[in-house]
Design a protein around this motif. Sequence first.
Motif, PDB file in Angstrom:
ATOM      1  N   GLU A  47       0.760  -1.171   0.011  1.00  0.00           N
ATOM      2  CA  GLU A  47      -0.066   0.108  -0.053  1.00  0.00           C
ATOM      3  C   GLU A  47       0.721   1.066  -0.005  1.00  0.00           C
ATOM      4  OE1 GLU A  47      -1.702   1.164   3.967  1.00  0.00           O
ATOM      5  OE2 GLU A  47      -1.430  -1.166   4.130  1.00  0.00           O
ATOM      6  N   LEU A  48       0.174   2.197  -0.428  1.00  0.00           N
ATOM      7  CA  LEU A  48       0.938   3.704  -0.369  1.00  0.00           C
ATOM      8  C   LEU A  48      -0.195   4.385   0.682  1.00  0.00           C
ATOM      9  CD1 LEU A  48       1.059   4.569  -3.896  1.00  0.00           C
ATOM     10  CD2 LEU A  48       2.730   3.982  -2.569  1.00  0.00           C
ATOM     11  N   SER A  49       0.594   4.736   1.748  1.00  0.00           N
ATOM     12  CA  SER A  49      -0.265   5.382   3.156  1.00  0.00           C
ATOM     13  C   SER A  49      -0.782   6.457   2.685  1.00  0.00           C
ATOM     14  CB  SER A  49       0.677   5.246   4.254  1.00  0.00           C
ATOM     15  OG  SER A  49       1.824   6.265   3.872  1.00  0.00           O
ATOM     16  N   GLU A  50      -1.864   7.059   3.476  1.00  0.00           N
ATOM     17  CA  GLU A  50      -2.593   8.348   3.139  1.00  0.00           C
ATOM     18  C   GLU A  50      -1.653   9.436   3.019  1.00  0.00           C
ATOM     19  OE1 GLU A  50      -6.782   9.479   4.660  1.00  0.00           O
ATOM     20  OE2 GLU A  50      -5.252  10.269   6.187  1.00  0.00           O
ATOM     21  N   HIS A  51      -1.982  10.116   1.917  1.00  0.00           N
ATOM     22  CA  HIS A  51      -1.027  11.402   1.307  1.00  0.00           C
ATOM     23  C   HIS A  51      -1.880  12.331   0.849  1.00  0.00           C
ATOM     24  CE1 HIS A  51      -0.593   8.780  -1.761  1.00  0.00           C
ATOM     25  NE2 HIS A  51      -0.409   9.959  -2.406  1.00  0.00           N
ATOM     26  N   THR A  52      -1.574  13.412   0.437  1.00  0.00           N
ATOM     27  CA  THR A  52      -2.199  14.589  -0.325  1.00  0.00           C
ATOM     28  C   THR A  52      -1.313  14.871  -1.476  1.00  0.00           C
ATOM     29  OG1 THR A  52      -1.707  16.332   0.851  1.00  0.00           O
ATOM     30  CG2 THR A  52      -3.778  15.327   1.526  1.00  0.00           C
ATOM     31  N   ALA A  53      -1.809  15.398  -2.710  1.00  0.00           N
ATOM     32  CA  ALA A  53      -1.096  15.982  -3.743  1.00  0.00           C
ATOM     33  C   ALA A  53      -1.620  17.265  -4.006  1.00  0.00           C
ATOM     34  CB  ALA A  53      -1.155  15.120  -4.785  1.00  0.00           C
ATOM     35  N   PRO A  54      -0.867  18.294  -4.538  1.00  0.00           N
ATOM     36  CA  PRO A  54      -1.417  19.499  -4.962  1.00  0.00           C
ATOM     37  C   PRO A  54      -2.011  19.819  -6.267  1.00  0.00           C
ATOM     38  CG  PRO A  54       0.907  19.473  -5.209  1.00  0.00           C
ATOM     39  CD  PRO A  54       0.531  18.181  -4.493  1.00  0.00           C
ATOM     40  N   PHE A  55      -2.346  18.411  -6.901  1.00  0.00           N
ATOM     41  CA  PHE A  55      -2.706  18.540  -8.410  1.00  0.00           C
ATOM     42  C   PHE A  55      -3.813  17.003  -8.355  1.00  0.00           C
ATOM     43  CE2 PHE A  55       0.892  15.817  -8.953  1.00  0.00           C
ATOM     44  CZ  PHE A  55       1.672  16.602  -8.344  1.00  0.00           C
ATOM     45  N   ASP A  56      -4.669  17.005  -9.313  1.00  0.00           N
ATOM     46  CA  ASP A  56      -5.581  15.858  -9.421  1.00  0.00           C
ATOM     47  C   ASP A  56      -4.642  14.813  -9.926  1.00  0.00           C
ATOM     48  OD1 ASP A  56      -7.698  17.510  -9.101  1.00  0.00           O
ATOM     49  OD2 ASP A  56      -8.487  17.705 -10.962  1.00  0.00           O
ATOM     50  N   ALA A  57      -5.055  13.623  -9.773  1.00  0.00           N
ATOM     51  CA  ALA A  57      -4.190  12.697 -10.356  1.00  0.00           C
ATOM     52  C   ALA A  57      -5.468  11.315 -10.711  1.00  0.00           C
ATOM     53  CB  ALA A  57      -3.547  11.773  -9.052  1.00  0.00           C
ATOM     54  N   LEU A  58      -5.175  10.791 -11.745  1.00  0.00           N
ATOM     55  CA  LEU A  58      -5.946   9.798 -12.452  1.00  0.00           C
ATOM     56  C   LEU A  58      -5.538   8.603 -12.100  1.00  0.00           C
ATOM     57  CD1 LEU A  58      -8.825   9.238 -14.187  1.00  0.00           C
ATOM     58  CD2 LEU A  58      -7.480   9.274 -16.137  1.00  0.00           C
ATOM     59  N   LEU A  84     -10.717   9.458 -10.550  1.00  0.00           N
ATOM     60  CA  LEU A  84      -9.956  10.766 -10.358  1.00  0.00           C
ATOM     61  C   LEU A  84     -10.076  10.916  -8.903  1.00  0.00           C
ATOM     62  CD1 LEU A  84      -9.060  13.243 -11.821  1.00  0.00           C
ATOM     63  CD2 LEU A  84     -11.102  14.296 -11.306  1.00  0.00           C
ATOM     64  N   MET A  85      -8.676  11.165  -8.431  1.00  0.00           N
ATOM     65  CA  MET A  85      -8.533  11.577  -7.227  1.00  0.00           C
ATOM     66  C   MET A  85      -8.168  12.985  -7.208  1.00  0.00           C
ATOM     67  SD  MET A  85      -6.026   8.578  -5.521  1.00  0.00           S
ATOM     68  CE  MET A  85      -4.719   8.848  -6.466  1.00  0.00           C
ATOM     69  N   PRO A  86      -9.212  14.072  -6.530  1.00  0.00           N
ATOM     70  CA  PRO A  86      -8.728  15.535  -6.670  1.00  0.00           C
ATOM     71  C   PRO A  86      -7.705  15.901  -5.613  1.00  0.00           C
ATOM     72  CG  PRO A  86     -10.933  14.866  -5.219  1.00  0.00           C
ATOM     73  CD  PRO A  86     -10.277  13.567  -5.697  1.00  0.00           C
ATOM     74  N   ALA A  87      -7.393  16.995  -6.279  1.00  0.00           N
ATOM     75  CA  ALA A  87      -6.022  17.603  -5.581  1.00  0.00           C
ATOM     76  C   ALA A  87      -6.467  18.046  -4.178  1.00  0.00           C
ATOM     77  CB  ALA A  87      -5.678  18.940  -6.271  1.00  0.00           C
ATOM     78  N   ASN A  88      -5.399  18.026  -3.226  1.00  0.00           N
ATOM     79  CA  ASN A  88      -5.648  18.313  -1.772  1.00  0.00           C
ATOM     80  C   ASN A  88      -6.579  17.678  -0.871  1.00  0.00           C
ATOM     81  OD1 ASN A  88      -3.622  20.355  -2.346  1.00  0.00           O
ATOM     82  ND2 ASN A  88      -5.326  21.500  -3.439  1.00  0.00           N
ATOM     83  N   VAL A  89      -7.022  16.552  -1.617  1.00  0.00           N
ATOM     84  CA  VAL A  89      -7.847  15.463  -0.815  1.00  0.00           C
ATOM     85  C   VAL A  89      -6.814  14.290  -0.423  1.00  0.00           C
ATOM     86  CG1 VAL A  89      -9.810  14.015  -0.957  1.00  0.00           C
ATOM     87  CG2 VAL A  89      -9.790  16.177  -1.892  1.00  0.00           C
ATOM     88  N   PRO A  90      -7.003  14.012   0.911  1.00  0.00           N
ATOM     89  CA  PRO A  90      -6.210  12.713   1.399  1.00  0.00           C
ATOM     90  C   PRO A  90      -6.661  11.569   0.628  1.00  0.00           C
ATOM     91  CG  PRO A  90      -7.026  13.895   3.317  1.00  0.00           C
ATOM     92  CD  PRO A  90      -7.606  14.705   2.144  1.00  0.00           C
ATOM     93  N   HIS A  91      -5.595  10.736   0.107  1.00  0.00           N
ATOM     94  CA  HIS A  91      -6.064   9.430  -0.412  1.00  0.00           C
ATOM     95  C   HIS A  91      -4.815   8.499  -0.120  1.00  0.00           C
ATOM     96  CE1 HIS A  91      -3.841  11.898  -3.310  1.00  0.00           C
ATOM     97  NE2 HIS A  91      -3.088  10.748  -3.441  1.00  0.00           N
ATOM     98  N   ALA A  92      -5.503   7.220   0.062  1.00  0.00           N
ATOM     99  CA  ALA A  92      -4.353   5.974  -0.008  1.00  0.00           C
ATOM    100  C   ALA A  92      -4.635   4.926  -0.890  1.00  0.00           C
ATOM    101  CB  ALA A  92      -4.638   5.443   1.512  1.00  0.00           C
ATOM    102  N   VAL A  93      -3.704   3.926  -1.177  1.00  0.00           N
ATOM    103  CA  VAL A  93      -4.013   2.825  -2.123  1.00  0.00           C
ATOM    104  C   VAL A  93      -3.582   1.904  -1.394  1.00  0.00           C
ATOM    105  CG1 VAL A  93      -3.250   2.069  -4.432  1.00  0.00           C
ATOM    106  CG2 VAL A  93      -3.414   4.594  -4.135  1.00  0.00           C
TER     107      VAL A  93
END
Length: 110
Positions: A47-58, A84-93
């Motif tokens: 897994e990739l632990s929860e993090h945010t990114a300053p831009f959208d990611a598909l 689609l994972m929106p910018a600045n929203v915490p996400h994990a995989v």
Amino acid sequence: MASTLPASELFALDTLVTPTAQGIASRVLARTAAGNITLFAFDAGEELSEHTAPFDALVITLTGSLALTIGGRDVQTTPQSAVLMPANVPHAVQATEASRMMLIMLRERE
């Protein structure tokens, strides 16, 4: 475009990144000011632990299955699906099985 791939050559996606037992392998396929494209291979349970990114990611799941958490919402992917994972929203995989994913990061023009 900056690329790790030679131009005008055909590649099978499954040959571009070598899976790692009990790990995650990745390879940046292209990078520009507008974003980048990265290919990932996850072993089951990685897994990739929860993090945010300053831009959208598909996220495009190529093979396997991924459990995504995006802003507290659970999304289960299947082969050939996109989220689609929106910018600045915490996400994990998390890979629920051995999986391959393409991640396209979409930066805004400045």
